[in-house]
Design a protein around this motif. Structure first.
Motif, PDB file in Angstrom:
ATOM      1  N   ARG A  10       0.831  -1.203   0.000  1.00 37.98           N
ATOM      2  CA  ARG A  10       0.000   0.000   0.000  1.00 37.98           C
ATOM      3  C   ARG A  10       0.870   1.260   0.000  1.00 37.98           C
ATOM      4  O   ARG A  10       1.960   1.265   0.551  1.00 37.98           O
ATOM      5  N   PRO A  11       0.333   2.336  -0.558  1.00 35.79           N
ATOM      6  CA  PRO A  11       1.088   3.601  -0.564  1.00 35.79           C
ATOM      7  C   PRO A  11       1.202   4.170   0.846  1.00 35.79           C
ATOM      8  O   PRO A  11       0.423   3.818   1.737  1.00 35.79           O
ATOM      9  N   PRO A  12       2.175   5.038   1.049  1.00 38.56           N
ATOM     10  CA  PRO A  12       2.301   5.654   2.367  1.00 38.56           C
ATOM     11  C   PRO A  12       1.069   6.505   2.670  1.00 38.56           C
ATOM     12  O   PRO A  12       0.388   6.979   1.758  1.00 38.56           O
ATOM     13  N   HIS A  13       0.801   6.677   3.928  1.00 42.46           N
ATOM     14  CA  HIS A  13      -0.273   7.551   4.383  1.00 42.46           C
ATOM     15  C   HIS A  13      -1.632   7.103   3.863  1.00 42.46           C
ATOM     16  O   HIS A  13      -2.481   7.915   3.551  1.00 42.46           O
ATOM     17  N   SER A  14      -1.807   5.780   3.768  1.00 46.90           N
ATOM     18  CA  SER A  14      -3.085   5.234   3.291  1.00 46.90           C
ATOM     19  C   SER A  14      -3.911   4.701   4.455  1.00 46.90           C
ATOM     20  O   SER A  14      -4.585   3.695   4.344  1.00 46.90           O
ATOM     21  N   GLY A  15      -3.803   5.368   5.580  1.00 42.32           N
ATOM     22  CA  GLY A  15      -4.572   4.949   6.739  1.00 42.32           C
ATOM     23  C   GLY A  15      -3.686   4.320   7.798  1.00 42.32           C
ATOM     24  O   GLY A  15      -2.463   4.338   7.712  1.00 42.32           O
ATOM     25  N   ALA A  16      -4.312   3.738   8.788  1.00 41.99           N
ATOM     26  CA  ALA A  16      -3.603   3.187   9.939  1.00 41.99           C
ATOM     27  C   ALA A  16      -2.862   1.891   9.620  1.00 41.99           C
ATOM     28  O   ALA A  16      -1.983   1.483  10.371  1.00 41.99           O
ATOM     29  N   PHE A  17      -3.182   1.265   8.500  1.00 44.09           N
ATOM     30  CA  PHE A  17      -2.603  -0.043   8.208  1.00 44.09           C
ATOM     31  C   PHE A  17      -1.075  -0.013   8.198  1.00 44.09           C
ATOM     32  O   PHE A  17      -0.425  -0.869   8.791  1.00 44.09           O
ATOM     33  N   VAL A  18      -0.496   0.950   7.514  1.00 43.69           N
ATOM     34  CA  VAL A  18       0.968   1.015   7.389  1.00 43.69           C
ATOM     35  C   VAL A  18       1.591   1.198   8.767  1.00 43.69           C
ATOM     36  O   VAL A  18       2.553   0.505   9.117  1.00 43.69           O
ATOM     37  N   HIS A  49      12.325  10.444  -0.559  1.00 43.17           N
ATOM     38  CA  HIS A  49      12.755  11.706   0.044  1.00 43.17           C
ATOM     39  C   HIS A  49      11.690  12.782  -0.119  1.00 43.17           C
ATOM     40  O   HIS A  49      10.965  12.801  -1.109  1.00 43.17           O
ATOM     41  N   GLY A  50      11.628  13.690   0.843  1.00 40.58           N
ATOM     42  CA  GLY A  50      10.851  14.898   0.702  1.00 40.58           C
ATOM     43  C   GLY A  50       9.370  14.801   0.980  1.00 40.58           C
ATOM     44  O   GLY A  50       8.624  15.717   0.632  1.00 40.58           O
ATOM     45  N   GLN A  51       8.911  13.751   1.599  1.00 39.82           N
ATOM     46  CA  GLN A  51       7.486  13.652   1.904  1.00 39.82           C
ATOM     47  C   GLN A  51       7.144  14.601   3.053  1.00 39.82           C
ATOM     48  O   GLN A  51       7.928  14.786   3.975  1.00 39.82           O
ATOM     49  N   GLN A  52       5.974  15.181   2.995  1.00 38.08           N
ATOM     50  CA  GLN A  52       5.493  16.097   4.031  1.00 38.08           C
ATOM     51  C   GLN A  52       4.109  15.650   4.507  1.00 38.08           C
ATOM     52  O   GLN A  52       3.117  16.335   4.279  1.00 38.08           O
ATOM     53  N   PRO A  53       4.006  14.521   5.179  1.00 38.88           N
ATOM     54  CA  PRO A  53       2.690  14.005   5.568  1.00 38.88           C
ATOM     55  C   PRO A  53       1.953  14.905   6.549  1.00 38.88           C
ATOM     56  O   PRO A  53       0.726  14.914   6.582  1.00 38.88           O
ATOM     57  N   ALA A  54       2.675  15.678   7.340  1.00 37.81           N
ATOM     58  CA  ALA A  54       2.017  16.565   8.303  1.00 37.81           C
ATOM     59  C   ALA A  54       1.146  17.596   7.593  1.00 37.81           C
ATOM     60  O   ALA A  54       0.140  18.050   8.145  1.00 37.81           O
ATOM     61  N   ASP A  55       1.510  17.958   6.365  1.00 36.11           N
ATOM     62  CA  ASP A  55       0.713  18.900   5.586  1.00 36.11           C
ATOM     63  C   ASP A  55      -0.688  18.365   5.322  1.00 36.11           C
ATOM     64  O   ASP A  55      -1.609  19.132   5.032  1.00 36.11           O
ATOM     65  N   PHE A  56      -0.848  17.058   5.387  1.00 34.53           N
ATOM     66  CA  PHE A  56      -2.133  16.415   5.116  1.00 34.53           C
ATOM     67  C   PHE A  56      -2.742  15.809   6.375  1.00 34.53           C
ATOM     68  O   PHE A  56      -3.663  15.001   6.306  1.00 34.53           O
ATOM     69  N   GLY A  57      -2.168  16.167   7.530  1.00 31.03           N
ATOM     70  CA  GLY A  57      -2.681  15.651   8.793  1.00 31.03           C
ATOM     71  C   GLY A  57      -2.341  14.199   9.037  1.00 31.03           C
ATOM     72  O   GLY A  57      -3.000  13.529   9.824  1.00 31.03           O
ATOM     73  N   MET A  58      -1.307  13.690   8.380  1.00 28.32           N
ATOM     74  CA  MET A  58      -0.909  12.283   8.511  1.00 28.32           C
ATOM     75  C   MET A  58       0.371  12.181   9.349  1.00 28.32           C
ATOM     76  O   MET A  58       1.143  13.128   9.435  1.00 28.32           O
ATOM     77  N   LYS A  59       0.590  11.027   9.910  1.00 24.63           N
ATOM     78  CA  LYS A  59       1.795  10.766  10.692  1.00 24.63           C
ATOM     79  C   LYS A  59       2.954  10.414   9.756  1.00 24.63           C
ATOM     80  O   LYS A  59       2.776   9.732   8.757  1.00 24.63           O
ATOM     81  N   ASP A  60       4.139  10.855  10.118  1.00 25.80           N
ATOM     82  CA  ASP A  60       5.329  10.585   9.321  1.00 25.80           C
ATOM     83  C   ASP A  60       5.856   9.188   9.640  1.00 25.80           C
ATOM     84  O   ASP A  60       6.456   8.968  10.677  1.00 25.80           O
ATOM     85  N   THR A  61       5.603   8.244   8.737  1.00 28.62           N
ATOM     86  CA  THR A  61       6.082   6.873   8.969  1.00 28.62           C
ATOM     87  C   THR A  61       7.555   6.715   8.609  1.00 28.62           C
ATOM     88  O   THR A  61       8.175   5.725   8.977  1.00 28.62           O
ATOM     89  N   ALA A  62       8.138   7.693   7.914  1.00 31.32           N
ATOM     90  CA  ALA A  62       9.561   7.604   7.551  1.00 31.32           C
ATOM     91  C   ALA A  62      10.431   7.506   8.797  1.00 31.32           C
ATOM     92  O   ALA A  62      11.459   6.821   8.785  1.00 31.32           O
ATOM     93  N   SER A  63      10.027   8.152   9.879  1.00 32.53           N
ATOM     94  CA  SER A  63      10.816   8.072  11.107  1.00 32.53           C
ATOM     95  C   SER A  63      10.821   6.653  11.666  1.00 32.53           C
ATOM     96  O   SER A  63      11.804   6.221  12.265  1.00 32.53           O
ATOM     97  N   ILE A  64       9.738   5.935  11.465  1.00 31.31           N
ATOM     98  CA  ILE A  64       9.693   4.537  11.924  1.00 31.31           C
ATOM     99  C   ILE A  64      10.667   3.702  11.102  1.00 31.31           C
ATOM    100  O   ILE A  64      11.377   2.853  11.642  1.00 31.31           O
ATOM    101  N   TYR A  65      10.724   3.952   9.806  1.00 30.21           N
ATOM    102  CA  TYR A  65      11.676   3.210   8.976  1.00 30.21           C
ATOM    103  C   TYR A  65      13.109   3.467   9.425  1.00 30.21           C
ATOM    104  O   TYR A  65      13.932   2.560   9.425  1.00 30.21           O
ATOM    105  N   ARG A  66      13.399   4.702   9.839  1.00 26.33           N
ATOM    106  CA  ARG A  66      14.750   4.999  10.313  1.00 26.33           C
ATOM    107  C   ARG A  66      15.060   4.234  11.595  1.00 26.33           C
ATOM    108  O   ARG A  66      16.214   3.954  11.893  1.00 26.33           O
ATOM    109  N   ALA A  67      14.039   3.868  12.359  1.00 28.47           N
ATOM    110  CA  ALA A  67      14.242   3.111  13.602  1.00 28.47           C
ATOM    111  C   ALA A  67      14.525   1.631  13.336  1.00 28.47           C
ATOM    112  O   ALA A  67      14.976   0.926  14.241  1.00 28.47           O
TER     113      ALA A  67
END
Length: 118
Positions: A10-18, A49-67
């Motif tokens: 699924r694409p990023p920011h497609s709901g709670a599933f990711v 690179h360069g995603q801005q999920p906060a602009d759409f009220g979504m959580k940034d899952t990229a930080s989880i990938y960095r973990a």
């Protein structure tokens, strides 16, 4: 010890599933279970690179990938054809990935005893 493979499509920011799937990956790894992640189809955008999920009220899952590295998840795979079909290359991603050809995915899956499709 069983090898776990988490397959994301699924694409990023497609709901709670990711977010939930990544939580399961981290939980599995936290209990010293070997976990790997495979990004297919639109899931290759998770690391772009360069995603801005906060602009759409979504959580940034990229930080989880960095973990993932902290949790000793050593293998993050991205299907090469999925990247190419979306105009991406590994250098466009925020984390190093191991690219894998579509024809080799079945073999990768057979090397894991537990698959989490997504």
């Amino acid at each position: 010890m069983k090898q776990f493979l988490f397959v994301l499509r699924r694409p990023p920011h497609s709901g709670a599933f990711v977010q939930e799937m990544l939580d399961i990956v981290l939980t599995t790894a936290a209990f010293d279970q070997p976990a790997s992640v495979l990004l297919l189809d639109d899931a290759v955008f998770h690391l772009k690179h360069g995603q801005q999920p906060a602009d759409f009220g979504m959580k940034d899952t990229a930080s989880i990938y960095r973990a993932l590295e902290i949790y000793d998840v050593k293998h993050v795979y991205a299907e090469l054809e999925s990247l190419e079909e979306r105009g991406l290359k590994p250098a466009d991603l925020g984390l190093p990935v191991q690219t894998i050809y579509r024809k080799d995915i079945a073999s990768l899956m057979r090397r894991h005893q537990v698959l989490f499709p997504g």
